[in-house]
Scaffold this motif. Sequence first.
Motif, short mmCIF file in Angstrom:
data_model
loop_
_atom_site.label_atom_id
_atom_site.label_comp_id
_atom_site.label_asym_id
_atom_site.label_seq_id
_atom_site.Cartn_x
_atom_site.Cartn_y
_atom_site.Cartn_z
N ASN A 58 0.85 -1.18 0.00
CA ASN A 58 0.00 0.00 0.00
C ASN A 58 0.90 1.24 0.00
O ASN A 58 1.85 1.31 0.78
N PRO A 59 0.60 2.26 -0.85
CA PRO A 59 1.43 3.47 -0.86
C PRO A 59 1.39 4.22 0.46
O PRO A 59 2.28 5.04 0.74
N LEU A 60 0.36 3.96 1.29
CA LEU A 60 0.29 4.57 2.61
C LEU A 60 1.02 3.68 3.61
O LEU A 60 0.66 2.52 3.81
N LYS A 61 2.07 4.22 4.22
CA LYS A 61 2.86 3.43 5.17
C LYS A 61 2.03 3.09 6.40
O LYS A 61 1.28 3.93 6.92
N LYS A 63 2.91 2.58 9.41
CA LYS A 63 3.28 3.37 10.59
C LYS A 63 2.54 4.71 10.59
O LYS A 63 2.02 5.15 11.63
N ASP A 64 2.49 5.38 9.44
CA ASP A 64 1.78 6.66 9.33
C ASP A 64 0.29 6.47 9.57
O ASP A 64 -0.37 7.32 10.18
N PHE A 65 -0.24 5.35 9.10
CA PHE A 65 -1.67 5.08 9.25
C PHE A 65 -2.03 4.86 10.71
O PHE A 65 -3.07 5.34 11.19
N VAL A 66 -1.18 4.14 11.45
CA VAL A 66 -1.43 3.90 12.87
C VAL A 66 -1.44 5.21 13.65
O VAL A 66 -2.32 5.46 14.49
N VAL A 67 -0.47 6.09 13.36
CA VAL A 67 -0.41 7.39 14.02
C VAL A 67 -1.67 8.20 13.72
O VAL A 67 -2.25 8.83 14.62
N TYR A 68 -2.11 8.17 12.47
CA TYR A 68 -3.33 8.88 12.07
C TYR A 68 -4.54 8.38 12.85
O TYR A 68 -5.35 9.17 13.35
N LEU A 69 -4.69 7.06 12.97
CA LEU A 69 -5.84 6.49 13.67
C LEU A 69 -5.83 6.87 15.15
O LEU A 69 -6.88 7.20 15.73
N ALA A 118 -16.72 8.23 2.27
CA ALA A 118 -15.57 9.04 1.84
C ALA A 118 -14.30 8.19 1.78
O ALA A 118 -13.49 8.33 0.86
N TYR A 119 -14.15 7.29 2.76
CA TYR A 119 -13.00 6.39 2.74
C TYR A 119 -13.06 5.44 1.53
O TYR A 119 -12.03 5.11 0.94
N SER A 120 -14.26 4.99 1.19
CA SER A 120 -14.41 3.99 0.13
C SER A 120 -13.99 4.53 -1.24
O SER A 120 -13.72 3.75 -2.15
N ILE A 121 -13.91 5.86 -1.39
CA ILE A 121 -13.44 6.44 -2.65
C ILE A 121 -11.96 6.14 -2.84
O ILE A 121 -11.47 6.04 -3.97
N HIS A 122 -11.25 5.95 -1.74
CA HIS A 122 -9.79 5.72 -1.77
C HIS A 122 -9.49 4.28 -1.37
O HIS A 122 -8.80 4.01 -0.39
N LYS A 123 -10.02 3.33 -2.14
CA LYS A 123 -9.88 1.91 -1.79
C LYS A 123 -8.45 1.41 -1.89
O LYS A 123 -8.11 0.38 -1.32
N ARG A 124 -7.61 2.11 -2.63
CA ARG A 124 -6.21 1.69 -2.73
C ARG A 124 -5.42 2.04 -1.47
O ARG A 124 -4.34 1.50 -1.24
N LEU A 125 -5.96 2.96 -0.68
CA LEU A 125 -5.29 3.35 0.57
C LEU A 125 -5.94 2.69 1.78
O LEU A 125 -5.26 2.25 2.70
N PHE A 126 -7.27 2.66 1.80
CA PHE A 126 -8.00 2.15 2.95
C PHE A 126 -8.65 0.81 2.62
O PHE A 126 -9.43 0.71 1.67
N GLU A 148 -9.94 3.43 17.60
CA GLU A 148 -8.95 2.98 18.59
C GLU A 148 -8.67 1.50 18.42
O GLU A 148 -7.52 1.04 18.49
N SER A 149 -9.73 0.73 18.18
CA SER A 149 -9.58 -0.72 17.95
C SER A 149 -8.76 -0.98 16.70
O SER A 149 -7.89 -1.86 16.68
N MET A 150 -9.00 -0.20 15.65
CA MET A 150 -8.25 -0.35 14.41
C MET A 150 -6.79 0.02 14.59
O MET A 150 -5.90 -0.60 14.01
N ALA A 151 -6.53 1.04 15.41
CA ALA A 151 -5.14 1.44 15.69
C ALA A 151 -4.39 0.30 16.38
O ALA A 151 -3.24 -0.01 16.04
N ASN A 152 -5.06 -0.34 17.36
CA ASN A 152 -4.45 -1.49 18.04
C ASN A 152 -4.20 -2.63 17.07
O ASN A 152 -3.15 -3.28 17.11
N TYR A 153 -5.18 -2.88 16.19
CA TYR A 153 -5.07 -3.96 15.22
C TYR A 153 -3.88 -3.74 14.29
O TYR A 153 -3.04 -4.63 14.11
N TYR A 154 -3.79 -2.56 13.70
CA TYR A 154 -2.72 -2.29 12.73
C TYR A 154 -1.35 -2.19 13.41
O TYR A 154 -0.32 -2.47 12.80
N GLU A 155 -1.37 -1.78 14.67
CA GLU A 155 -0.11 -1.72 15.41
C GLU A 155 0.47 -3.12 15.59
O GLU A 155 1.68 -3.35 15.43
N LYS A 156 -0.40 -4.06 15.92
CA LYS A 156 0.04 -5.45 16.07
C LYS A 156 0.47 -6.04 14.72
O LYS A 156 1.43 -6.81 14.65
N GLN A 157 -0.26 -5.67 13.66
CA GLN A 157 0.13 -6.11 12.32
C GLN A 157 1.51 -5.58 11.95
O GLN A 157 2.33 -6.29 11.36
#
Length: 402
Positions: A58-61, A63-69, A118-126, A148-157
């Motif tokens: 994914n072009p979105l890193k 680590k950046d995604f976890v911080v954003y969440l 709005a997220y679904s428009i960017h399916k290549r990122l989300f 918050e749950s998603m942040a925990n999930y992606y952090e473990k990933q």
Amino acid sequence: MPQFQYVVRMKTGKKQTGKITAISQREAYEKLREREMRVLEVKEMPETLLNKEITFINPLKLKDFVVYLRQFATLLQAGVTVVDATRILANQTESKVLRCALESIEDELKAGRALSEAYSIHKRLFSRMFISMVRAGETTGQLDEALESMANYYEKQLRTRQKIQSAMAYPITVGIIAIAVVIFLLVQVVPTFVEMFKENNIELPWLTKMVISASGWMQKEWWIFFLIDVFVYLNFLLIIRKKGSKYYWDYAILRMPLIGKLLQKSVIARMARTLSSLVSSAVPILQALTIVEDVVDNEVVAREIRKSRTALQNGNPLSDPLKKHWVFPPLVSSMIAIGEQTGSLDQMLAKVADFYEAEVEIAADRFKSLIEPVMVVFLSAAIGTIVLAIMIPLFKLYNTIQ
């Protein structure tokens, strides 16, 4: 990035068609408007081999995604509106890709769209999973908890992925160094001794002849080596993009010694963690299983999940197909069966994920400790063979002189 086909009317009144690259349909429309064109139609082009963007990540890193969440959840918990939080995060994120997406999402939110839309428009990122979790959070009014749950999930990933990357870094690095050194010896070192052997009319052993032949081939036909690399790479792309051939590729990888067990545990951990997060967020189980098929990124496991979904639709337990396949250890099917019987499937899956994430860390450390001596032997054998091929005739020449 997706491509869009457009139809516009120029200032001269003439119609013109073309292609444009943009994150979303709205951005493509705005880009055309900036060129002072009257936009008649903009539609996303279907992916083909000619316009398909070939990417493995994914072009979105992550680590950046976890911080954003984390930041998004904190802002919502502090009472900041979704629109304002999106604008704040768009201004402060260091990821250019995420910034562009959030600016587009802010426009969609102001236009009255739901956040999940709005997220679904960017399916290549989300991912599909993330969008489903956000939609579930919107429905239940617990969007901050879903984030918050998603942040925990992606952090473990991210932690699991880093462990696997760390384990694979050593053999890949040593392999590249070995190839580079061998090419250098064949191209630069071996030719300097060839003339010496010819001048002294030394009878060469088979090993030396083989190395000299390889050196000559490398100097004259190096482009074939390059073409072989390109051919292998392109075939690899074709294999992993077709479900039929990818199944056999994934099967072979999972059956490999050492690395196979590591990847098997990683895939099971990802499957269990994803399904647990979806079920706990009230995503319907059949929809959750469909999402997990895509997330696991392993066709062997995906096929069994598909069978489990079919079994569930027919009124059978989810765990039945998993019991019959070697890729799922008894612990996995047993824990899922207990979860189904007690109504605590999400909790049982979370325990399975915890167990196998810990197993991945142990297996990664064990893999590194086992592979290091193997790679040292490989590197020594590759370089030693060339050195030995040169030294044997030199010893003969020295004995002749003496």
